[in-house]
Design an enzyme around this catalytic site. Sequence first.
Site, PDB file in Angstrom:
ATOM      1  CE  LYS A  49      -3.824  -2.409   2.277  1.00 41.80           C
ATOM      2  NZ  LYS A  49      -4.574  -2.757   3.475  1.00 41.80           N
ATOM      3  CD  GLN A  93      -3.703  -4.357   6.680  1.00 42.08           C
ATOM      4  OE1 GLN A  93      -3.817  -3.333   6.017  1.00 42.08           O
ATOM      5  NE2 GLN A  93      -4.071  -5.524   6.208  1.00 42.08           N
ATOM      6  CG  ASP A 116      -9.817  -0.145   5.180  1.00 48.02           C
ATOM      7  OD1 ASP A 116      -9.550  -0.670   4.086  1.00 48.02           O
ATOM      8  OD2 ASP A 116      -9.071  -0.189   6.170  1.00 48.02           O
TER       9      ASP A 116
HETATM   10  N1  GUN Z   1      -7.041  -6.827   6.331  1.00 48.04           N
HETATM   11  C1  GUN Z   1      -7.368  -7.600   5.258  1.00 48.04           C
HETATM   12  N2  GUN Z   1      -7.924  -6.848   4.302  1.00 48.04           N
HETATM   13  C2  GUN Z   1      -7.955  -5.585   4.765  1.00 48.04           C
HETATM   14  C3  GUN Z   1      -8.402  -4.347   4.217  1.00 48.04           C
HETATM   15  O1  GUN Z   1      -8.911  -4.251   3.098  1.00 48.04           O
HETATM   16  N3  GUN Z   1      -8.232  -3.257   5.004  1.00 48.04           N
HETATM   17  C4  GUN Z   1      -7.694  -3.331   6.241  1.00 48.04           C
HETATM   18  N4  GUN Z   1      -7.602  -2.210   6.953  1.00 48.04           N
HETATM   19  N5  GUN Z   1      -7.268  -4.445   6.775  1.00 48.04           N
HETATM   20  C5  GUN Z   1      -7.396  -5.569   6.033  1.00 48.04           C
END
Ligand code: GUN
Length: 301
Positions: A49, A93, A116
């Site tokens: 990311k 996350q 998100d």
């Molecule tokens: N953990 C697995 N997928 C995601 C996601 O799309 N966003 C976040 N914040 N954590 C995750």
Amino acid sequence: MSQVLDGKRVRDEILEELKPRIARLARKPGLAVVLVGNNPASEVYVASKVKTCRELGMVSEKFTPPNTITTDELLQIVADLNARPEIDGILVQMPLPKQVDTQRVLDAVAPEKDVDGFHPTNVGNLSIGRPGPRPCTPSGVMELLKRYKIPVTGKHAVIVGRSDIVGKPMAMLLLHAHATVTICHSRTADLAGECRRADILVGAIGKPAMLTREHMKPGAVMIDVGINRLDKREDVVRIFGEKTEKAAAFDKRGSVLVGDMQPYDAAEISSAWTPVPGGVGPLTIAMLMVNTVESAERRQP
Ligand code: GUN
């Protein structure tokens, strides 16, 4: 011949389209990523990311508090980020360590910075079809379907998995796109029978190669959201066979990735399917970038 849905190609298209939008902004979009502890999978996702942000000329800040953090300490980090005007997006996350109250943390992220789409306000906006950030993985699946011109209206979509991050929002997005939607889960009575009714089958359960030919209707579209790491040779051989590229890759690296679907069955039976890796995965990050740019556009004059 079944068509391979190439997530990397679609990701590159989406990122390319963002560049002029970023260039038009008075200030570069800023994304804050909070990665608690050292979950190896989360570290890989977060690194990717941050790298994509840099490549697009966006500003990213990474916070890495220890695994021992308390809910209150994490709430303080989020509150500080909410208050900073140059931060357009905040991503915490998942998963968080068990002593942390995940829902309180998600609730604390300012809805307008929630890239998100996990805040209850944004979950509600999705549910009633109002604009707002959408969870990245399901919205990536919708982009893939759209850009490959796969019809959704009137089709029967079956989603295996009911998580808040993928299964439920995926169902909402497909419903808004006029599919007839079934959500299956671990207690569904006749899983294979339900899946065989799908024109579009979405695997989002996190169980390696669990969906096989008995779950697949010939000519259906197979969307595999699972990313499972196999680190036992016997599992690799059971799923892929002995003299295969995957078995060779395992012998070299000690692990391989597999989705929730048996890929050879999907490739043989479907009209179109997503490989793992290289299918849905790359789109999750692309859609995070889209959400961050949209947040910056809304927040800047
Ligand atoms: N953990 C697995 N997928 C995601 C996601 O799309 N966003 C976040 N914040 N954590 C995750």
